[in-house]
Design an enzyme around this catalytic site. Sequence first.
Site, PDB file in Angstrom:
ATOM      1  N   ASN A   1      -7.611   1.790   9.909  1.00  0.00           N
ATOM      2  CA  ASN A   1      -6.311   2.040  10.535  1.00  0.00           C
ATOM      3  C   ASN A   1      -6.504   2.057  12.041  1.00  0.00           C
ATOM      4  OD1 ASN A   1      -5.403   2.365   7.948  1.00  0.00           O
ATOM      5  ND2 ASN A   1      -4.709   4.486   8.203  1.00  0.00           N
TER       6      ASN A   1
ATOM      7  N   ARG B   1       0.855  -1.180   0.000  1.00  0.00           N
ATOM      8  CA  ARG B   1       0.000   0.000   0.000  1.00  0.00           C
ATOM      9  C   ARG B   1       0.899   1.240   0.000  1.00  0.00           C
ATOM     10  NH1 ARG B   1      -2.247   3.110   4.581  1.00  0.00           N
ATOM     11  NH2 ARG B   1      -3.981   4.308   3.751  1.00  0.00           N
TER      12      ARG B   1
ATOM     13  N   HIS C   1      -2.571  10.970   0.640  1.00  0.00           N
ATOM     14  CA  HIS C   1      -2.021  10.774   1.982  1.00  0.00           C
ATOM     15  C   HIS C   1      -1.331  12.075   2.383  1.00  0.00           C
ATOM     16  CE1 HIS C   1      -0.684   7.384   4.896  1.00  0.00           C
ATOM     17  NE2 HIS C   1      -0.359   8.523   5.469  1.00  0.00           N
TER      18      HIS C   1
ATOM     19  N   GLU D   1      -3.654  -0.031   8.138  1.00  0.00           N
ATOM     20  CA  GLU D   1      -2.489   0.396   8.933  1.00  0.00           C
ATOM     21  C   GLU D   1      -2.631  -0.115  10.352  1.00  0.00           C
ATOM     22  OE1 GLU D   1      -1.350   4.573   9.074  1.00  0.00           O
ATOM     23  OE2 GLU D   1      -1.773   4.761   6.930  1.00  0.00           O
TER      24      GLU D   1
ATOM     25  N   TYR E   1      -4.371   2.077  15.727  1.00  0.00           N
ATOM     26  CA  TYR E   1      -3.145   2.131  16.526  1.00  0.00           C
ATOM     27  C   TYR E   1      -3.435   1.913  18.002  1.00  0.00           C
ATOM     28  CZ  TYR E   1      -0.672   3.561  12.359  1.00  0.00           C
ATOM     29  OH  TYR E   1      -0.112   3.565  11.103  1.00  0.00           O
TER      30      TYR E   1
ATOM     31  N   GLU F   1      -7.184   8.584   6.051  1.00  0.00           N
ATOM     32  CA  GLU F   1      -7.424   9.249   7.331  1.00  0.00           C
ATOM     33  C   GLU F   1      -7.856  10.707   7.205  1.00  0.00           C
ATOM     34  OE1 GLU F   1      -4.030   8.727   9.876  1.00  0.00           O
ATOM     35  OE2 GLU F   1      -4.291   6.567   9.961  1.00  0.00           O
TER      36      GLU F   1
HETATM   37  C1  PNW Z   1      -1.142   7.616  10.603  1.00  0.00           C
HETATM   38  N1  PNW Z   1      -2.716  11.232  15.799  1.00  0.00           N
HETATM   39  O1  PNW Z   1      -1.049   8.908  11.110  1.00  0.00           O
HETATM   40  C2  PNW Z   1      -0.740   7.811   9.156  1.00  0.00           C
HETATM   41  O2  PNW Z   1      -1.603   7.304   8.190  1.00  0.00           O
HETATM   42  C3  PNW Z   1       0.680   7.528   8.870  1.00  0.00           C
HETATM   43  O3  PNW Z   1       1.112   8.341   7.820  1.00  0.00           O
HETATM   44  C4  PNW Z   1       1.506   7.695  10.123  1.00  0.00           C
HETATM   45  O4  PNW Z   1       2.881   7.591   9.885  1.00  0.00           O
HETATM   46  C5  PNW Z   1       1.031   6.640  11.114  1.00  0.00           C
HETATM   47  O5  PNW Z   1      -0.356   6.774  11.371  1.00  0.00           O
HETATM   48  C6  PNW Z   1       1.750   6.665  12.443  1.00  0.00           C
HETATM   49  O6  PNW Z   1       1.542   7.859  13.109  1.00  0.00           O
HETATM   50  C7  PNW Z   1      -1.476   9.405  12.293  1.00  0.00           C
HETATM   51  O7  PNW Z   1      -2.060  12.176  16.280  1.00  0.00           O
HETATM   52  C8  PNW Z   1      -0.736  10.449  12.840  1.00  0.00           C
HETATM   53  O8  PNW Z   1      -3.736  10.824  16.373  1.00  0.00           O
HETATM   54  C9  PNW Z   1      -1.144  11.056  13.993  1.00  0.00           C
HETATM   55  C10 PNW Z   1      -2.303  10.624  14.610  1.00  0.00           C
HETATM   56  C11 PNW Z   1      -3.040   9.585  14.066  1.00  0.00           C
HETATM   57  C12 PNW Z   1      -2.631   8.989  12.912  1.00  0.00           C
END
Ligand code: PNW
Length: 489
Positions: A303, A80, A123, A384, A305, A168
Amino acid sequence: MTATPTRPFPSNFLFGAATAAYQIEGAAHEDGRRDSIWDAFSRVPGAVINADNGDVACDHYHRYADDVALMKRMGLQTYRFSTSWSRVRPDGGAVNAQGVDFYKRLVDELLGADILPWLTLYHWDLPQALQEKGGWANRDTAELFTEYALTMHDALGDRVNVWTTLNEPWCSSFLSYTAGIHAPGHYSVEEGMLASHHLLLGHGQTVRELRARDESLNLGITLNFTVAEPADPNSPADLDAARRLDGQHNRWFLDPVFRGAYPADIVEDFRAVDAAAVESFEKAVQPGDLEVISAPLDSLGVNYYHGDLVGGTPSANPPRGGDAPTDRPSNSPFPSHEGIHNYERGLERTSMHWEVQPAGLTALLSRVWSEYAEPAGTVLYVTENGAAYDDEPVAEDGETRVHDDERVDFVRGHLGAILDAQDAGVDVRGYFYWSFLDNFEWAWGYEKRFGIVRVDYDTQERAVKDSGLEYSRIIAARALDAVPASVAV
Ligand code: PNW
């Protein structure tokens, strides 16, 4: 005796890894590319830690063939990546053939390696020339986005089947135009709301146009989610905090895309904070827009995290906040943030200070599946998921090794969470680790390393980390347990 593989993945499940153009390509001023909002933002004092920028990044623009060869050796089935609007239509208007050619070369390389190209159109690297006309707060940007998407389809439509419009949009609206943390670094609730609508409008128009050109394309959007849980499920105040966080982060995008309406409760929460912003937003949402935005999709990229445990009153034991990357001021990305307090639950955290909670992914996939995707006939992919750790490279037998045991556990834990979701009946058909390479982590510059492949930014050498080796073994076994002890990479 060979062990029987347990916890197998279905035969149609795709294993991949993800990147984004500005984070890896470099060659920021080559072959006709012009500034994106991230080039401009990186020059703002204090915007990016160490004043880092994407001028060179992982030099992937020049090293893409070697990078694809490494993906192949690692066994990735799909990759991706995003295409850069600033390369393809450098000032938002005229097409730059040299920019388009790079993506033709990249896609040909992937196809030659039998790796499925998973193309994301946006992106976050909006041409700076368009920001100077208001960026995503300007409705015209949605139209221009569709024109750029059609340029990419002209060039690659015969070879690329999977098209993701946006990555996102929460980040490219509220983190960018309201919180000031991402480019263009503005601090406006109104602009954040307008940007979210125009991003979604660009998404919907693009889906409509691409669908009209070719019904066989797999079209989708990637959203980023939190899993908002109330600290005390019996406390109305905690439940309300979780409702508001979920509404501003998740439903603000899910509802228009899948149900053709912005969530009414959140519109009212926003009105209580900034009535003028909501009035401007309501004018911007023109008749027919939501019908365009809710065009049917083949795939939804999830995505994930981390989640959030929240309460309506301050916690006696609040989590230590993640440090901000720089001293540049920032606002909350949530316009209605008053009275949403984060609670500590004692989970391990990554070096982003994000909680490690694989079970949150199972819960998220189940919820998004039953409430949104399944009724719409849309399939889920985890586009992601990944973790930054303070990797320590070591030299062993002339090779660079990274014994990133925490990341190994992170990948295994989240793949297990996907299997759990599948067991619960969720149709989730792929996993993309974020990221293939260590790269430019936005406001954190090169300080945070998410890769399963280490990048030495002095030499541009790549070294597969232990997590990358483990991922390759899992892919080879197509099962989580009983993975072979080694795999040639
Ligand atoms: C995502 N937050 O970004 C992105 O899709 C990627 O480009 C990035 O490198 C990855 O997650 C890791 O951070 C985010 O502050 C960046 O909540 C910041 C946030 C969430 C997603």
